[in-house]
Design a protein around this motif. Structure first.
Motif, mmCIF file in Angstrom:
data_model
loop_
_atom_site.group_PDB
_atom_site.id
_atom_site.type_symbol
_atom_site.label_atom_id
_atom_site.label_comp_id
_atom_site.label_asym_id
_atom_site.label_seq_id
_atom_site.Cartn_x
_atom_site.Cartn_y
_atom_site.Cartn_z
ATOM 1 N N ASN A 129 0.871 -1.163 0.000
ATOM 2 C CA ASN A 129 0.000 0.000 0.000
ATOM 3 C C ASN A 129 0.912 1.218 0.000
ATOM 4 O OD1 ASN A 129 -1.602 2.140 1.034
ATOM 5 N ND2 ASN A 129 -3.067 0.628 1.793
ATOM 6 N N SER A 174 -3.045 2.257 -3.976
ATOM 7 C CA SER A 174 -2.545 3.610 -3.750
ATOM 8 C C SER A 174 -3.741 4.545 -3.701
ATOM 9 C CB SER A 174 -1.604 4.020 -4.884
ATOM 10 O OG SER A 174 -1.282 5.389 -4.781
ATOM 11 N N THR A 175 -3.563 5.684 -3.049
ATOM 12 C CA THR A 175 -4.621 6.699 -3.091
ATOM 13 C C THR A 175 -4.597 7.423 -4.439
ATOM 14 O OG1 THR A 175 -3.099 8.250 -2.069
ATOM 15 C CG2 THR A 175 -4.638 7.140 -0.603
ATOM 16 N N SER A 176 -3.488 7.306 -5.143
ATOM 17 C CA SER A 176 -3.359 7.945 -6.457
ATOM 18 C C SER A 176 -3.840 6.988 -7.539
ATOM 19 C CB SER A 176 -1.892 8.321 -6.702
ATOM 20 O OG SER A 176 -1.662 8.474 -8.092
ATOM 21 N N THR A 200 -7.026 2.858 -2.633
ATOM 22 C CA THR A 200 -7.163 2.887 -1.183
ATOM 23 C C THR A 200 -7.607 4.256 -0.696
ATOM 24 O OG1 THR A 200 -6.101 2.143 0.839
ATOM 25 C CG2 THR A 200 -4.757 3.469 -0.619
ATOM 26 N N GLU A 201 -8.382 4.267 0.387
ATOM 27 C CA GLU A 201 -8.914 5.506 0.965
ATOM 28 C C GLU A 201 -9.417 6.431 -0.136
ATOM 29 O OE1 GLU A 201 -5.198 5.724 2.560
ATOM 30 O OE2 GLU A 201 -5.754 4.040 3.809
ATOM 31 N N ALA A 202 -10.308 5.894 -0.967
ATOM 32 C CA ALA A 202 -10.741 6.651 -2.152
ATOM 33 C C ALA A 202 -11.517 7.911 -1.786
ATOM 34 C CB ALA A 202 -11.574 5.758 -3.056
ATOM 35 N N GLY A 208 -15.075 9.076 -4.086
ATOM 36 C CA GLY A 208 -14.514 7.729 -4.029
ATOM 37 C C GLY A 208 -15.027 6.854 -5.162
ATOM 38 N N LYS A 211 -13.126 7.970 -8.343
ATOM 39 C CA LYS A 211 -11.737 7.490 -8.365
ATOM 40 C C LYS A 211 -11.688 5.970 -8.568
ATOM 41 C CE LYS A 211 -8.745 9.299 -5.371
ATOM 42 N NZ LYS A 211 -8.196 9.836 -4.106
#
Ligand code: SF4
Length: 371
Positions: A129, A174-176, A200-202, A208, A211
């Motif tokens: 992650n 990834s959050t990206s 992750t953590e969208a 969210g 993404k």
């Protein structure tokens, strides 16, 4: 490419060409087995295939035997930093364990977990992650986040392969969105194992979902990915709904009815967004797969929604109900939704017959418009 290898998570096949499995994660305290099971049931009603639960401590691990026994779907235990909790979870009969071999306590602890996984035939989910990369890759990540993420995952893969263990799936979240897309693309060319996709953590529902749709959707369209989790900061049931929206949009899986609705414009005399929300809510009560259109007017609405099984087109005082491209009837505006659902119910009771058709013949005029 879809993964070559397939794993079996409590009866749900992942990878090797199996349908893309939908996952979510409970937000309850796992030690509260009643609350956790209630949420698992809601997720199952929404169509989830597999549910992950966090196991941060002993009380959570102690609740697993009951949760596993009473859950209608396979349970994955999510465990960090503590190999003995992973071993307890496998003894409790979980369908899989999500661990990070880099933080489970060293090579000996990884060996212990893998030995138990082999003994109990429990698949693992490993992976990296972007928010929790190992120390030695954090510098690499500043200039090459994709490379760092993939390297972290590959180090875990090599560790398990050295132990002769191959029953796992991998994530590189990834959050990206560009980073996760790049990482999964790269990883898919390096390993034969199933891939668990996610941003992750969208974020919250709309952000969210956007993404996740771009990240997960792009990869699935390229044939990459075997199971998905949409991470949202809302009720996890919404994660399942968004996951199915992604799969449905790509034509990969259908869960229940599908609704299309027009964006509305100056031609309409009804509040399309209100009608659409009412119809969407009522459609959640159906398991059958069919399509319903909600259109703001009878100008080009029916034409554009001509492939739907049923539809409504709003009007000033009365609207139209149509089925399979043909106008069924004109009814007062306030009865439009109820009347359409009565038609839907009759059609389902009759076995959902669909007429042969090419481009539908419509009784309503079809002219240009902004839909
Ligand atoms: S013209 Fe199209 S967008 Fe405008 S109300 Fe009619 S169906 Fe909706």
């Amino acid at each position: 490419m879809a993964s070559e290898k397939q794993i079996n998570v409590g009866g749900v096949l992942i990878g090797g060409g199996a349908p893309v499995a939908v996952q979510s994660m409970t937000t309850t305290k796992t030690f509260d087995a009643d609350a956790t099971l209630a949420q698992v049931l809601r997720l199952q009603e929404a169509g989830v295939d597999i549910v992950r639960v966090a196991v941060p401590g002993l009380p959570d691990a102690d609740a697993l035997p009951r949760i596993v026994a009473e859950s209608p779907v396979p349970i994955i235990a999510d465990i960090h930093f503590n190999a003995s909790l992973a071993i307890r979870a496998m003894d409790a009969g979980v369908a899989a364990v999500r661990i990070n071999p880099g933080n489970i306590g060293g090579a000996d602890k990884v060996r212990e977990v893998v030995a138990k996984a082999q003994e109990t035939s429990t698949p693992l989910r490993i992976g990296a992650n972007s928010g929790s990369l190992p120390e030695h890759l954090k510098w690499t990540a500043t200039s090459d986040p994709i490379g760092a993420l993939v390297q972290a995952a590959m180090e875990e893969v090599e560790l398990l392969e050295e132990l002769g263990f191959h029953d796992f799936k991998i994530s590189v979240k990834s959050t990206s969105v560009p980073v996760m897309i790049g990482a999964y693309r790269k990883l898919s060319g390096l390993v034969p194992y199933p891939l668990h996709l996610g941003v992750t953590e969208a974020g919250t529902l709309v952000t969210g979902a956007v993404k996740s749709s771009i990240g997960i959707g792009t990869l699935l369209e390229e044939g990459i990915g075997d199971t998905i989790r949409v991470s949202l900061s809302v009720d996890p049931v919404e994660e399942v709904r968004v996951a199915y929206d992604i799969l449905r949009a790509l034509g990969l899986r259908h869960m229940g009815p599908e609704m299309i609705s027009c964006p509305s414009c100056g031609r309409t005399n009804v509040e399309v967004h209100v009608l659409a929300e009412i119809v969407e809510t009522r459609l959640r009560g159906y398991k059958e797969h069919f399509e319903v259109a909600v259109m703001g007017c009878a100008v080009n609405g029916p034409g554009e929604a001509g492939d739907a099984d049923f539809g409504i087109a709003g009007g000033r005082d009365a609207g139209h109900i149509y089925a399979h491209g043909e106008v069924l009837k004109r009814v007062p505006q306030d009865q439009l939704v109820d009347e359409m659902f009565a038609e839907v119910d009759r059609w389902i009771a009759a076995g959902m017959p669909r007429p042969e058709r090419g481009r539908r013949k419509l009784s309503l005029p079809v002219v240009g418009g902004p839909s």
